[in-house]
Design an enzyme around this catalytic site. Structure first.
Site, short mmCIF file in Angstrom:
data_model
loop_
_atom_site.label_atom_id
_atom_site.label_comp_id
_atom_site.label_asym_id
_atom_site.label_seq_id
_atom_site.Cartn_x
_atom_site.Cartn_y
_atom_site.Cartn_z
N GLU A 7 -11.57 5.91 -112.79
CA GLU A 7 -12.90 6.54 -112.93
C GLU A 7 -14.00 5.56 -112.58
O GLU A 7 -14.97 5.88 -111.89
CB GLU A 7 -13.11 7.03 -114.36
CG GLU A 7 -12.26 8.24 -114.74
CD GLU A 7 -12.36 8.53 -116.23
OE1 GLU A 7 -13.44 8.93 -116.68
OE2 GLU A 7 -11.36 8.33 -116.95
N LYS A 55 -6.15 10.35 -127.27
CA LYS A 55 -6.53 10.21 -125.87
C LYS A 55 -6.03 8.92 -125.21
O LYS A 55 -5.99 7.87 -125.83
CB LYS A 55 -8.05 10.24 -125.72
CG LYS A 55 -8.71 11.53 -126.08
CD LYS A 55 -8.60 12.65 -125.05
CE LYS A 55 -9.04 12.33 -123.66
NZ LYS A 55 -10.42 12.62 -123.41
N SER A 72 -9.99 6.69 -126.86
CA SER A 72 -11.27 7.32 -127.23
C SER A 72 -11.65 6.85 -128.63
O SER A 72 -10.79 6.61 -129.47
CB SER A 72 -11.10 8.83 -127.20
OG SER A 72 -12.07 9.44 -128.03
N HIS A 79 -7.63 21.93 -99.22
CA HIS A 79 -8.53 22.66 -100.14
C HIS A 79 -8.07 22.53 -101.60
O HIS A 79 -8.30 23.43 -102.40
CB HIS A 79 -8.65 24.14 -99.77
CG HIS A 79 -8.92 24.39 -98.33
ND1 HIS A 79 -10.19 24.52 -97.81
CD2 HIS A 79 -8.07 24.50 -97.27
CE1 HIS A 79 -10.11 24.72 -96.49
NE2 HIS A 79 -8.83 24.70 -96.15
#
Ligand code: ARG
Length: 459
Positions: A290, A283, A277, A156
């Site tokens: 992804e 970043k 970024s 979980h």
């Protein structure tokens, strides 16, 4: 009126029809399979006395020339030729003349495309297997270094029990092994030759289907021609198998994304496989995992697409089936680059063992060990032991201290039957190494599992 099938027509096809109907701009990927199929078919026709030796020599030389033209870029792919089968045959006839017109004896584009596409898919199955093996080897390189590195095992997405990082990676090795087995079993089931089925019903010519099957590397000859020219199960299987493999890659990617965050800090992807970024200079984004997660969705789309194309088709061949190729090409190519980039990203990734172990110190990961201690040492029924442990956890929460670091006196207060030796059981490393059941996380068991995968990859 330049179509091969124009005999019964009195007007030329419209440009719009050509654009809509043609597959040549993408099925040209199958040119090698198509030419090899034609070479085998011609050799068989000659052996059976349907072509003369002279004709076979001309056809063979002509097809080889076409192949060279395609590979050098000299071949002209024309939308008006509709598909690669007709484009290649037309060019062959332009080069060698009348003998070229005999090549299509005892054959239809229906069995021809079934041969080409099936052989492409079989080849891709085994290339993907090789690529998965390379990825597994890379995962094993990391796993070998981390059989003692503690990481919170979760359920979980909550801290559950301490495990080691190699054991965690072993879960993915298991998934990838099953993936390989699926690709291999698909090869076994589907490596049957459609050649000689012709349009749908077989052919009155005295063909030798065994001979062409052998020449083309098929294991056997298909049983029922009506099925064979309309069967695309092999394409659906590679789509399903690639989808399942991508699902596994996507799950690992999801973990890599989480682990790359400040909140986890378990890994850092190398600069080579990270992006920045355009607005936030600080970043460093995990675009690779992804995008792997995202591309998985696109691969599923191809599977759903072809299942849907096939669902309402009456026997036998229908032009709908031409929609089988682009989705498979896309899914296969997506899988290939995904396997490769994941392997490279893992190879250059930094594993931050210190942070993994630090994370284990929160969340009372050894709570089950206290319950197991109460069962084993104090002969307390598990349900009761569970309750007592719950009280100890509550105490820990109150004191803001992890169970593994709690002062023994509090435990004694909770249950008098607990002895000081309990503290050894509550240590996180002890907890991990206590799980010695087959397939468990104990370092010794994990090493067995890694050995198992290494042996598997050896043969
Ligand atoms: N381009 C077609 C395909 O990919 C080849 C088979 C066409 N056969 C036919 N009878 N129209 O499916």
């Amino acid at each position: 009126m330049d179509k091969m099938w124009s005999g019964r027509f009195s007007a030329s096809a419209s440009n719009l029809l050509d654009q809509f109907n043609a597959s040549i701009m993408y099925d040209r990927k199958l040119y090698r399979e198509d030419i090899e199929g034609s070479l085998a078919h011609a050799a068989m026709l000659a052996k059976q006395g349907i072509l003369t030796t002279e004709e076979l020599i001309q056809i063979t030389a002509g097809l080889n020339q076409v192949r060279e033209e395609i590979e050098s870029g000299a071949f002209e792919w024309k939308i008006s030729d509709e598909d690669l089968h007709m484009g290649i045959e037309k060019r062959l006839t332009a080069i060698i003349g009348d003998a070229g017109k005999k090549l299509h004896t005892a054959r239809s584009r229906n069995d021809q495309v079934a041969v080409d596409f099936r052989r492409y898919v079989i080849r891709k199955n085994s290339e993907i297997v090789d690529a998965i093996k390379l990825l597994m080897n890379e995962v094993l390189v990391i796993a070998d270094k981390h059989t003692e590195t503690l990481i919170p095992g979760m359920t979980h997405l909550q801290h559950a029990q301490p495990i080691n990082f190699a054991f965690h990676l072993g879960a993915y090795l298991s998934m990838f092994k099953r993936d390989i087995e699926r690709f291999e079993s698909s090869i076994k089931r589907n490596n049957v030759s459609p050649l000689g089925c012709a349009a749908l019903a077989g052919t009155p010519h005295d063909v030798d289907r065994k001979m062409t099957a052998e020449l083309l590397g098929f294991d056997s000859v298909s049983v029922n021609c009506l099925d064979t020219v309309s069967d695309r199960d092999f394409a659906l299987e590679i789509l399903f198998n690639v989808s399942t493999m991508m699902m596994h890659i996507s799950r690992l990617s999801e973990e890599l994304v989480m682990w790359s965050s400040y909140e986890f800090g378990f890994v850092e992807l190398s600069d080579e496989y990270s992006t920045g970024s355009s607005i936030m200079p600080q970043k460093k984004n995990p675009d690779v995992p992804e995008l792997l997660r995202g591309k998985t969705g696109r691969v599923y789309g191809s599977l759903m697409g072809l299942l849907t194309v096939m669902k309402g088709l009456p026997l036998a061949y229908n032009k709908d089936t031409q929609e089988d190729k682009e989705g498979v090409f896309d899914a296969v190519e997506t899988a290939e680059i995904s396997l490769e980039i994941l392997k490279e990203a893992l190879k250059t990734m930094e594993v931050k063992s210190y942070n993994m172990e630090k994370a284990c110190a929160i969340g009372h990961l050894s709570a089950t060990d206290l319950a197991d201690y109460l069962v084993k040492k104090c002969n307390i029924p598990f349900r009761e032991a569970h309750f007592i442990t719950g009280r100890a956890v509550a105490k820990g929460e109150e004191l803001n201290v992890d169970l593994s670091k709690m002062d023994f006196k509090y435990l004694k207060e909770i249950d008098n039957r607990i002895d000081e030796d309990v503290m050894a059981y509550l240590g996180l490393r002890h907890s991990m190494n206590a799980r010695t059941s087959e397939g468990g996380t104990a370092t010794a068991r994990t090493k067995e599992q890694l050995e198992y995968f290494k042996n598997y990859l050896k043969d």
